[in-house]
Scaffold this motif. Structure first.
Motif, PDB file in Angstrom:
ATOM      1  N   HIS A  16       0.816  -1.214   0.000  1.00 33.85           N
ATOM      2  CA  HIS A  16       0.000   0.000   0.000  1.00 33.85           C
ATOM      3  C   HIS A  16       0.853   1.269   0.000  1.00 33.85           C
ATOM      4  CE1 HIS A  16      -2.797  -3.061   1.734  1.00 33.85           C
ATOM      5  NE2 HIS A  16      -3.596  -2.504   0.849  1.00 33.85           N
ATOM      6  N   ASP A  17       2.166   1.132   0.158  1.00 32.61           N
ATOM      7  CA  ASP A  17       3.049   2.302   0.086  1.00 32.61           C
ATOM      8  C   ASP A  17       3.224   2.797  -1.347  1.00 32.61           C
ATOM      9  OD1 ASP A  17       3.464   2.048   2.808  1.00 32.61           O
ATOM     10  OD2 ASP A  17       5.360   0.958   2.594  1.00 32.61           O
ATOM     11  N   PHE A  18       2.788   2.007  -2.330  1.00 29.50           N
ATOM     12  CA  PHE A  18       3.076   2.332  -3.718  1.00 29.50           C
ATOM     13  C   PHE A  18       2.310   3.571  -4.186  1.00 29.50           C
ATOM     14  CE2 PHE A  18       2.809   1.459  -8.401  1.00 29.50           C
ATOM     15  CZ  PHE A  18       4.163   1.552  -8.651  1.00 29.50           C
ATOM     16  N   PHE A  19       1.019   3.659  -3.854  1.00 28.59           N
ATOM     17  CA  PHE A  19       0.236   4.810  -4.298  1.00 28.59           C
ATOM     18  C   PHE A  19       0.775   6.123  -3.724  1.00 28.59           C
ATOM     19  CE2 PHE A  19      -3.556   7.617  -3.959  1.00 28.59           C
ATOM     20  CZ  PHE A  19      -3.747   7.823  -5.321  1.00 28.59           C
ATOM     21  N   PRO A  20       1.090   6.194  -2.421  1.00 31.82           N
ATOM     22  CA  PRO A  20       1.711   7.432  -1.912  1.00 31.82           C
ATOM     23  C   PRO A  20       3.025   7.767  -2.618  1.00 31.82           C
ATOM     24  CG  PRO A  20       0.906   6.114  -0.085  1.00 31.82           C
ATOM     25  CD  PRO A  20       0.777   5.256  -1.317  1.00 31.82           C
ATOM     26  N   LEU A  21       3.765   6.750  -3.044  1.00 28.82           N
ATOM     27  CA  LEU A  21       5.007   6.991  -3.772  1.00 28.82           C
ATOM     28  C   LEU A  21       4.726   7.684  -5.105  1.00 28.82           C
ATOM     29  CD1 LEU A  21       8.082   6.526  -3.901  1.00 28.82           C
ATOM     30  CD2 LEU A  21       7.611   4.295  -4.924  1.00 28.82           C
ATOM     31  N   LEU A  22       3.692   7.233  -5.806  1.00 21.20           N
ATOM     32  CA  LEU A  22       3.306   7.881  -7.065  1.00 21.20           C
ATOM     33  C   LEU A  22       2.867   9.321  -6.815  1.00 21.20           C
ATOM     34  CD1 LEU A  22       1.207   5.036  -8.750  1.00 21.20           C
ATOM     35  CD2 LEU A  22       3.628   5.550  -9.074  1.00 21.20           C
ATOM     36  N   GLN A  23       2.120   9.526  -5.736  1.00 20.11           N
ATOM     37  CA  GLN A  23       1.652  10.876  -5.419  1.00 20.11           C
ATOM     38  C   GLN A  23       2.817  11.804  -5.077  1.00 20.11           C
ATOM     39  OE1 GLN A  23      -1.326   9.883  -2.314  1.00 20.11           O
ATOM     40  NE2 GLN A  23      -2.822  10.852  -3.647  1.00 20.11           N
ATOM     41  N   LYS A  24       3.766  11.278  -4.334  1.00 18.60           N
ATOM     42  CA  LYS A  24       4.912  12.097  -3.919  1.00 18.60           C
ATOM     43  C   LYS A  24       5.644  12.660  -5.130  1.00 18.60           C
ATOM     44  CE  LYS A  24       9.460  11.734  -1.727  1.00 18.60           C
ATOM     45  NZ  LYS A  24      10.408  10.870  -0.987  1.00 18.60           N
TER      46      LYS A  24
END
Length: 344
Positions: free
Chosen positions: A192-200
């Motif tokens: 679930h860390d992947f989506f925040p990585l894209l947003q960052k």
């Protein structure tokens, strides 16, 4: 367009193309599906239940056994069961974590709710501010009909139906992935860390996949035949999978084995007693195997995308947080990759 004119146009269209579904009629007439529901087109009888979608959703468990339907333009996901462990409050994100019905809700642009009857089928339907159907809850032979009618009685609304809004979001992503992306991908502790990585980094998901390296994300040849091969293998071996299908407002998840498969023209279908999937394989522009680290080891997924870059569906081996990935699923993903995946 007034509702009576819309109803006439819909009926005229159905006279020449009688097998069209309501969503297809809406697309051909250039209107929203909510417009047709409100105008009672296509054999629909509808009751406006207002805009208290959170309150109504929290009461879906009262209905007992139902069929939950979530779709996007390229895929339909239908799952039977009970709404259990419903967490829908004031926050923009909600959850349903039942044994069968498993949902992730993104509530910012939800708006209206309708009770709909069509061809002797009864449902509760949720729509966004643009009039697009988000989620539909169909009654089954096992549903508590008294609770269904009580829900309608409690929420039947005389308020004006709110006008439609344009909620289209035009993202302006950066054109390239940063050099730091791979290192941060490798340092993830949870998928679930992947989506925040894209947003960052403000990058599109496909940009990230194309930039990460073949050991973390591989684009596959012949995506249509690949997905048919994978689903056929999992059905033949009874390998339990997770199938995610969603739209901007909700993701619906099936977990478990699949069994009965059937191709009908461009549609590849799962037709099991409590789970149906209808996937238009003509719309698959690309398929990727994606490899992410987690505290439980490496987790691999098969992801399908349409030509505009939107995700159609996502598949994993069945697992829960705290458990490692199924070795059989990992081997299946490795078998369709032309190059090794990172595993250390």
């Amino acid at each position: 367009m007034d509702l009576s004119t819309l109803k006439e146009q819909a009926q005229s269209l159905l006279t020449t193309e009688p097998h069209l579904r309501i969503k297809n009629v809406a697309d051909k007439l250039g209107v929203s599906e909510r417009d047709l529901v409100q105008a009672e087109c296509c054999g629909v009888r509808s009751v406006f239940l207002g805009t208290q979608f959170r309150e109504i959703f929290r009461r879906l468990g009262e209905l007992g056994h139902v069929m939950a339907l979530t779709r996007n333009p390229w895929c339909v996901h239908e799952k039977q069961g009970n709404y259990e462990k419903i967490s829908v409050g004031k926050a923009p994100v909600g959850l349903v974590l039942g044994a069968d019905i498993d949902l992730r809700l993104f509530l910012s642009n939800w708006q209206t709710v309708w009770a709909v009857s069509q061809d002797s089928r009864h449902s509760i339907q949720f729509f966004d501010k643009a009039g697009v159907a988000i989620h539909k809850v169909y009654l089954t032979e096992k549903t508590n009909n008294e609770a269904f009618h009580q829900l309608i009685a409690d929420f039947t609304s005389s308020e004006l139906v709110p006008p439609l809004e344009d909620i289209t979001v035009h993202h302006q992503y950066t054109s390239q992935a940063p050099s730091e992306l791979r290192d941060e991908w490798l340092s993830m502790q949870d998928t679930h860390d992947f989506f925040p990585l894209l947003q960052k980094w403000n990058i599109h998901r496909l940009t990230a996949l194309a930039s990460a390296g073949n050991d973390l994300a591989q684009k596959l040849e012949n995506p249509t035949s690949i997905i048919e091969k994978i689903l056929t293998h999992t059905a033949n071996t009874r390998l339990p999978i997770m199938c995610f299908v969603g739209n901007p407002h909700l993701i619906q998840i099936h977990t478990g084995p699949i069994q009965k498969l059937l191709r009908t023209g461009p549609w590849f279908n799962v037709l099991d007693p409590t789970f149906n999937l209808h996937l238009n394989t003509n719309d698959i522009a690309s398929a990727w195997v994606v490899n992410k680290p987690s505290q439980d080891g490496w987790v691999t997924s098969l992801e399908l995308y349409e030509k505009g870059g939107e995700m159609i569906a996502q598949f994993f081996g069945a697992r829960k947080p705290g458990n490692p990935e199924l070795p059989e699923w990992r081997q299946l993903m490795l078998s369709i990759c032309s190059k090794p995946l990172k595993s250390d």
